[in-house]
Design an enzyme around this catalytic site. Sequence first.
Site, PDB file in Angstrom:
ATOM      1  N   ASP A  91       0.735  -1.433   0.017  1.00  0.00           N
ATOM      2  CA  ASP A  91       0.418   0.239   0.470  1.00  0.00           C
ATOM      3  C   ASP A  91       1.047   1.678  -0.149  1.00  0.00           C
ATOM      4  OD1 ASP A  91      -3.035   0.745   0.349  1.00  0.00           O
ATOM      5  OD2 ASP A  91      -1.794   1.963   1.841  1.00  0.00           O
TER       6      ASP A  91
ATOM      7  N   ASN B  39      -1.528  12.457  -5.417  1.00  0.00           N
ATOM      8  CA  ASN B  39      -3.341  12.554  -6.195  1.00  0.00           C
ATOM      9  C   ASN B  39      -4.133  13.665  -6.278  1.00  0.00           C
ATOM     10  OD1 ASN B  39      -3.213  10.626  -9.238  1.00  0.00           O
ATOM     11  ND2 ASN B  39      -5.607  10.017  -7.068  1.00  0.00           N
TER      12      ASN B  39
ATOM     13  N   ASP C 249      -4.207   1.807  -5.449  1.00  0.00           N
ATOM     14  CA  ASP C 249      -2.730   2.243  -4.899  1.00  0.00           C
ATOM     15  C   ASP C 249      -2.229   0.391  -4.817  1.00  0.00           C
ATOM     16  OD1 ASP C 249      -3.689   3.217  -2.900  1.00  0.00           O
ATOM     17  OD2 ASP C 249      -2.599   4.307  -2.217  1.00  0.00           O
TER      18      ASP C 249
ATOM     19  N   ASP D 153      -1.123   8.328 -11.786  1.00  0.00           N
ATOM     20  CA  ASP D 153      -0.718   7.378 -13.349  1.00  0.00           C
ATOM     21  C   ASP D 153       0.827   7.603 -13.163  1.00  0.00           C
ATOM     22  OD1 ASP D 153      -2.864   7.459 -13.310  1.00  0.00           O
ATOM     23  OD2 ASP D 153      -3.668   8.515 -14.830  1.00  0.00           O
TER      24      ASP D 153
END
Length: 284
Positions: A160, A168, A203, A177
Amino acid sequence: MQAESSLLRSLEDGPPAAVLMVAIAAALLVAIIDGVTGPDVSFSFFYVMPVAIVAWRFLRAGAVAAATFASAIWLGIDLATGPVRPLAIPLWNTLIRGAFFVTIGVLLVGLRQALIRERDLARFDALTGLANRRTFVDVAGGELARADRTAEPVTIALIDLDEFKAINDSAGHGSGDAALRSVARTIESSVRRHDLAARLGGDEFALLVTGSGIEARAVLERICERVGWIEIAERPLGCSIGASTVTGGSLDDALAAADRALYRAKRRGKGQVEIVDAPDRAVS
């Protein structure tokens, strides 16, 4: 449908020499039958078969070569069995037939490439190029079944990203991305050839690491360290890893144990690796 799929797989994966010999034998068989039956019975369709075989296995260059070979055989049969006429007529007919064969071959090459793309879309994550959830579940399930028989340890890990949401939200989805692609490349360069890395979604990444818990720890700590080197939009990334080392059992149980280990790793702070051993006993 299954028989057709097996045949196509045989053409794709079979030894090149064997596939080529089958195609040549098919072309010669058609030529023999064509010669015996004479010019009154058309066998033009059957000359497509060896062209199709070679095109499917050897792609465009093979299609052109097979079309030329089939056209030459057809020309020889035509000259040997056909009526007497100016040479320009059979040569023109051969040119037209060759163009037809090339067209069929190129179309088949395009079809095969489209099928390959469809297979890849079904097995790999489009953004990162890693295996997707479906592939991970299939492969990991098979490895756990093997571990049941051999008692060899397998480690299922969940990764994670620690700062992904902040990147983001502040830098936009394009940066998010880019972060995911960078992490995927880092994971790929850190695992061994026989390990499997996958993106499960968002993610969250997953790993299947074979071998002892000591070997798995070395792989996971290397990934954790290298992901910590990544910076996106001038923000450090980092990750937390939870893993479960098992010698069989169900994938759901292994993932649940890895998820609990991941939760403990995140509680300890960023950039931590936590591995549990069955039955969910912390070893780090």
